[in-house]
Structures are given as structure tokens and as C-alpha cells.
Design an enzyme around this catalytic site. Structure first.
Site, PDB file in Angstrom:
ATOM      1  N   GLY A  54     -12.873  44.128  34.373  1.00 43.85           N
ATOM      2  CA  GLY A  54     -12.033  44.991  35.220  1.00 43.85           C
ATOM      3  C   GLY A  54     -12.744  45.443  36.481  1.00 43.85           C
ATOM      4  O   GLY A  54     -12.159  45.499  37.561  1.00 43.85           O
TER       5      GLY A  54
ATOM      6  N   GLY B 192     -14.981  38.705  32.785  1.00 42.63           N
ATOM      7  CA  GLY B 192     -13.871  38.484  31.863  1.00 42.63           C
ATOM      8  C   GLY B 192     -13.873  37.128  31.181  1.00 42.63           C
ATOM      9  O   GLY B 192     -14.912  36.591  30.793  1.00 42.63           O
TER      10      GLY B 192
ATOM     11  N   LYS C 193      -0.788  37.226  34.430  1.00 43.00           N
ATOM     12  CA  LYS C 193       0.279  37.839  35.231  1.00 43.00           C
ATOM     13  C   LYS C 193      -0.016  37.844  36.723  1.00 43.00           C
ATOM     14  O   LYS C 193      -1.105  38.238  37.140  1.00 43.00           O
ATOM     15  CB  LYS C 193       0.488  39.291  34.781  1.00 43.00           C
ATOM     16  CG  LYS C 193       0.842  39.444  33.321  1.00 43.00           C
ATOM     17  CD  LYS C 193       0.834  40.927  32.975  1.00 43.00           C
ATOM     18  CE  LYS C 193       0.969  41.137  31.476  1.00 43.00           C
ATOM     19  NZ  LYS C 193       0.588  42.488  31.101  1.00 43.00           N
TER      20      LYS C 193
END
Length: 404
Positions: free
Chosen positions: A384, A361, A201
Site C-alpha cells: 500500500g 505487493g 480493480k
């Protein structure tokens, strides 16, 4: 980000509460929970060995999974104690709880160089709420707090931040390394500085894009978020590729900012597309590559970058002196859609004259899956946390540590 570390304080004979990230994957085998990947344990070894050598009494705390404040034997840290014991070559005692009188008695009985592992901190509902009483309970076990859990540093929990209200707090060696590479090195990077961003996104990565537009020479955009940029820049149709109309103004603002600052933004020029896609079963329907700047037909969606995009991105990476990569180029969990991500991993690994930083990640998973981890300068342990640090946000588990 000069924070005091375990090198800056006297540790001899002191009880030291060390927040580590032992959130390791477990699997049930013959009725027992077994660790399937001990990378996170190994990452903390330099800190633990340093503390043991200095004669500290080491008390280790970590969360594991998401037990939501309930005891769950499948999310117990008990299997970590023997695994850690093997790695450090000395016994590791285990406490059935992370606070309380029994745990305190075990902590007080430690001798210099002893190691005690506490049970999962998230078995207490107060942990994720940064409950002050729980933080005080943790603090009563020790005289010094060391945070070495970078992967949890973006969370204000009782064991990552709250405890620092009661004890002198410093960083471990892994935390120091993460802050050096993801913050200090990028304050004044060696140029050309190339950033590779992937993932799904635009809204998730826009903070990072905006922040790095102030520092980078080139930003490469891949993954699901690239289709919004392609629609805007190339004017192509994108079929049912990942896209939301509200992402357009965000992407346009980034493009405008890049133009103002003279930063080059590179987006894919071709794609691997499919007419059906089921992430759960890891299955794609019919697949084909589009031509350069070719429309993606209705009913088809992009799942990876194509060979011309790899060529375009490779040129930028090959000439870089600093590279940071966060996020895959496609749905790399599915074998047929992993080529673009692995090709980029190879290109980054091949640039031996650059500092190459893999920012947590999925990029880490990809680099390890491609067996290229040893070719990178630094691989972050935080997903994160690394994103928030790159975005310029304050991390509660870092701001609570003493400044140098």
C-alpha cells in the site's frame, strides 16, 4: 525526497526508538509460534548494524497482524527476538509491553550497542488511532525517533507518525532506499520508461495510472483491470470477466490523457479464459486461450494474459531503460493462471541494461516465487505504501521526518 537519515545525526550513547516492519508470517509448530519468512527482518539489518556500530541504544517497535487492540499470544513479537539475535550475532532483550514503567526501566537500563525489542504496538487500541498519549509513551522511552518501516509509512499511527511530535525524527537506511527508488529515481527516469500495472480493480490503480501518465513513455495494463480497457478499446465482449460499468469512464479518461500526452498504453490482445473459477479452493474449470481480439463468450472469464499479449508486452520491456512493475497479470495464486505473470517476471529480469523496480505487493511475491528476485534492481517492501507514493500522496510516516 531528501529527508535526514541516521547518517546525519549523532547517535553515540543515545536511546533510539526505531519503528521497523517485523510484521512477519508466523506458523504454529509443536505449540510454538515460528517465523516462516524472515525477509522483513533481514531488510532492516543495515540500519540496525549501523546504529549498533555507532553506539546507540536500540529500541525496536513494530506491529504484527491485526490484534485490534487486544493481547493475542499468537500475534506476539516474542519469536522475533531470538531470530533477530541470531542474525545480528548479539542478544536481543524483549519487553512484554511497548509502553509503561517496566518497559521504560528496561529502555533506561540499556548500554551502548544494546538492543531491546518491544511487544506488538497494536496490542494497544490507541496505536491505529494515532493516540497522542500512546505516542507520548513511546517517546518517553527514547531521545531520537528513526522510521525504517516503509511498509507502514502510509499509516498515521502513534508509532509511525505521532511519536515524531515529541522526538527528533529521521529515516533509517531501508526507508531511504525505498524513497530513493520509488520517488527520486522516478522524478527524472532514464528513458524509455515503461510502467507495468496489474491487479484487479481500475478504481484501485487509477491514481497511479494518472500520476505515471505524466512520466512514462509506455504503460502496460494487465490483470483484472485490463478487461475494462479491452471492452473500450477493442470493442470485444468480456463474458463474466472482472468489470463494473463505473470503471469505464475512469479508464476512458486515462486513455484520453495518454493520447494527449503521447504515452503509449498497451493492453492484452488475448487471454486465458475459464468457464468456472473458485479462488478459495484454487480451482479452475475448463480453460482455453482466446485468439487475438476475440470475444470472451458468455459464462467464461479471463484469468490471465495469453501468449500474444506476452509477446506484445515483452517488446516494450526489452527496449526500456527504466521499468516499474506493480500488480500481477492474472490470478497468479492459481498455478494454471500464473504463466502470464511469470513470463513477464522473466522478461523484466532479462533486461539487464534497465533499472528494474518491483513496487511491492503481489508483484514481489511473483518475482520471488519465480526465483528472479536477485535479477531485479530494487524490490520494495511496501504494498500500500509503494502504491500511495507512486500516486504522489504524502505518507504520514515520511512527512513527519526532518528534511535535509
Amino acid at each position: 525526497m531528501p529527508k535526514q537519515t541516521i547518517r546525519d545525526i549523532d547517535l553515540a550513547g543515545k536511546r533510539v526508538f526505531v519503528r521497523v516492519d517485523f510484521n512477519v508470517p508466523l506458523e504454529e509448530k509443536d505449540g510454538q509460534m515460528v517465523i516462516t519468512d524472515d525477509t522483513r527482518i533481514k531488510e532492516t539489518l543495515p540500519t540496525l548494524k549501523f546504529l549498533i556500530e555507532k553506539g546507540a541504544k536500540v529500541i525496536l517497535a513494530s506491529h504484527l497482524g491485526r490484534p485490534k487492540g487486544q493481547r493475542d499470544p499468537k500475534q506476539s513479537l516474542a519469536p522475533v527476538a531470538p531470530a533477530l539475535s541470531e542474525l545480528i550475532g548479539k542478544p536481543v532483550a524483549f519487553a512484554e509491553d511497548s509502553v509503561g514503567e517496566e518497559t521504560k526501566a528496561k529502555a533506561l537500563a540499556l548500554k551502548d550497542g544494546d538492543v531491546l525489542l518491544l511487544e506488538n504496538t497494536r496490542f494497544h487500541a490507541g496505536e491505529e488511532k494515532n493516540d497522542a498519549e500512546l505516542a507520548k509513551g513511546f517517546a518517553e522511552l527514547a531521545e531520537i525517533f528513526v522510521n525504517d518501516a516503509f511498509g507502514s509509512a502510509h499509516r498515521a499511527h502513534s508509532s509511525t507518525a505521532g511519536i515524531a511530535d515529541h522526538l527528533p525524527a529521521v529515516s533509517g537506511l531501508l526507508m531511504e532506499k525505498e524513497l530513493t527508488w520509488l520517488h527520486d529515481e522516478l522524478e527524472n527516469p532514464e528513458r524509455p520508461f515503461v510502467v507495468i500495472l496489474g491487479g484487479a480493480k481500475v478504481s484501485d490503480k487509477i491514481g497511479v495510472i494518472n500520476r505515471l501518465l505524466e512520466k512514462a513513455d509506455t504503460i502496460i495494463i494487465g490483470g483484472g483491470m485490463a478487461y475494462t480497457f479491452r471492452k473500450l478499446v477493442q470493442g470485444i465482449t468480456i463474458g463474466k470477466s472482472l468489470y463494473k460499468p463505473e470503471w469505464e469512464p475512469i479508464a476512458q479518461a486515462a486513455l484520453d490523457k495518454a493520447e494527449q500526452r503521447g504515452v503509449k498504453i498497451l493492453i492484452p490482445v488475448d487471454a486465458l479464459i475459464t468457464d468456472s473459477f473458485d479462488f478459495d479452493t484454487k480451482k479452475l474449470g475448463t480453460t482455453k486461450y482466446t485468439g487475438v481480439n476475440e470475444n470472451i463468450p458468455d459464462g467464461w472469464e479471463g484469468v490471465d494474459i495469453g501468449p500474444e499479449s506476452v509477446k506484445l508486452f515483452s517488446e516494450a520491456v526489452a527496449g526500456a531503460k527504466t521499468v516499474i512493475w506493480n500488480g500481477p497479470m492474472g490470478v497468479f495464486e492459481i498455478k494454471e493462471a500464473a504463466k502470464g505473470t511469470f513470463d513477464i517476471a522473466e522478461v523484466v529480469a532479462a533486461n539487464s541494461s534497465a533499472k528494474t523496480i518491483i513496487g511491492g505487493g503481489d508483484s514481489v511475491k511473483a518475482v520471488k516465487k519465480a526465483k528472479l528476485a536477485d535479477k531485479m534492481t530494487f524490490i520494495s517492501t511496501g504494498g500500500g505504501a509503494s502504491l500511495e507514493l507512486l500516486e504522489g500522496k504524502d505518507l504520514p510516516g515520511v512527512t513527519c521526518l526532518k528534511d535535509k
